[in-house]
Design an enzyme around this catalytic site. Structure first.
Site, short mmCIF file in Angstrom:
data_model
loop_
_atom_site.label_atom_id
_atom_site.label_comp_id
_atom_site.label_asym_id
_atom_site.label_seq_id
_atom_site.Cartn_x
_atom_site.Cartn_y
_atom_site.Cartn_z
N CYS A 20 46.74 41.96 27.83
CA CYS A 20 46.93 41.71 29.06
C CYS A 20 47.84 42.85 29.63
CB CYS A 20 47.49 40.42 29.55
SG CYS A 20 47.70 40.32 31.65
N ARG A 35 48.68 28.98 35.18
CA ARG A 35 49.82 29.22 34.26
C ARG A 35 51.06 28.59 34.85
NH1 ARG A 35 49.66 34.24 32.97
NH2 ARG A 35 48.05 33.78 31.51
#
Ligand code: SAM
Ligand code: DTB
Ligand code: SF4
Length: 328
Positions: free
Chosen positions: A134, A271
């Site tokens: 990421c 998250r």
């Protein structure tokens, strides 16, 4: 007996529906969120990502919460783009501690061509370790997104932070539209999208409603939705304002944001991101029940502390939860 039908993925939520979810009695909201969570995920499993700041500080943007903006005096030392080898070494150590995704963050408004080449090398190296990759580098154009994708980038993080209405009070050097444009560019390049926001900027509940509504009505839901609680950084305008007003996020209001995100985007990883260092174990447990199933793992976020890895391992063990394994 046939299995009950999966709750449908919807992109047509109305603002009134989202606001209505926020108004539910807390237990009703948690019950609905947890029920949907179980349809799409194993509730004992949590995905773990490790962050690395590959280029710290000196950012030309003026985000009012951020330690890394040149506009604020936070005492943070700026550094150059990290050497490729150091990034790969750090990713390997994170993988060996159990992280499955490695997120590389740079304090850029947008990366320059020379930087993209070096970052592509980092991504290639981390991808070869078998980890998900990421990056969060600010605004991207289509060519840059394609180069990163080709190097093995899986996810691009680009947060909307808050509602379109409140955004100009947080950042003035770019617009909400700029953020939405980059989100479209990375999605069109075939990258998975990681996009969420920050709670505790001094926003009203309506701003939380509008942020989640925007995320849940994108053409495709973000694959990961980071919900950050503001980390108050000394020297930033927002931390100063909050210290003066004494305004702080109510823990139960924070849980509501997680639960509503889970209901609106049933298949996305939600998250529990920045701010865990300031949260009790009990609040984190409630967030997991409400549908959070991803965390940042490792002692440091980008420039601020995160709970130590052994403390998180202990917490997950006490909750009977386990980190998601790397797909082989
Ligand atoms: N410069 C790039 C950008 O803004 O997209 C990437 C790095 S930036 C630090 C990544 C994200 O971290 C921001 O979008 C914001 O949501 C989050 N963040 C930064 N400082 C924070 C703070 N003090 N508390 C909570 N979240 C924060
Ligand atoms: C996200 O939503 N949160 C992370 C990651 N994406 C890049 C960053 C949190 C930063 C917290 C403040 C800091 O450590 O500087
Ligand atoms: Fe720069 Fe990102 Fe920080 Fe904003 S959040 S000042 S763009 S590093």
């Amino acid at each position: 007996m046939s299995e009950p039908a999966l709750t449908a993925i919807r992109n047509d939520w109305s603002l009134a529906e989202v606001a209505g979810l926020f108004q539910l009695p807390l237990h009703e909201l948690l019950f609905r969120a947890h029920s949907i969570h179980r349809q799409y995920f194993d509730p004992a499993e949590v995905q773990v990502s490790t962050l690395m700041s590959i280029k710290t500080g000196g950012c030309p943007e003026d985000c009012g919460y951020c330690s890394q903006s040149v506009h604020h005096n936070t005492g943070l030392a700026a550094s150059a783009l990290a050497p490729v080898e150091e990034v790969i070494r750090t990713a390997r150590a994170a993988r060996d501690r159990g992280a499955t995704r490695f997120c590389m963050g740079a304090a850029y408004r947008n990366p320059k061509p020379s930087q993209i080449g070096k970052i592509a090398e980092m991504i290639r190296g981390v991808h070869e370790l078998g980890m998900e990759t990421c990056a969060t580098l600010g605004m991207l154009n289509a060519e840059q997104a394609a180069t990163l994708r080709e190097a093995g980038l899986d996810y691009y993080n680009h947060n909307l932070d808050t509602s379109a209405n409140f955004y100009p009070q947080i950042t003035t050097t770019r617009s909400y539209g700029d953020r939405l444009d980059t989100l479209k560019t990375v999605r069109d390049a075939g990258l998975k999208v990681c996009c969420g926001g920050i709670i505790g900027l001094g926003e009203a509940e309506q701003d939380r409603v509008e942020l989640l509504h925007t995320l849940a009505t994108l053409a495709v839901h973000p694959d990961s939705v980071p919900i950050n609680q503001l980390v108050e950084v000394e020297g930033t305008p927002i931390a100063t304002e909050l210290q003066e007003s004494g305004q702080r996020v109510d823990a139960l209001a924070f849980v509501r944001v997680i639960a509503v995100a889970r209901i609106l985007m049933p298949a996305s990883r939600v998250r529990l991101s920045a701010g865990r260092n300031e949260m009790s174990d009990e609040l984190q447990a409630l967030c997991f029940f409400a549908g959070a199933n991803s965390i940042f793992y490792g002692d440091c976020l980008l420039t601020t502390p995160n709970p130590a890895a052994d403390r998180d391992r202990d917490l997950l063990a006490r909750l009977g939860m386990r980190p998601e394994a790397l797909a082989s």
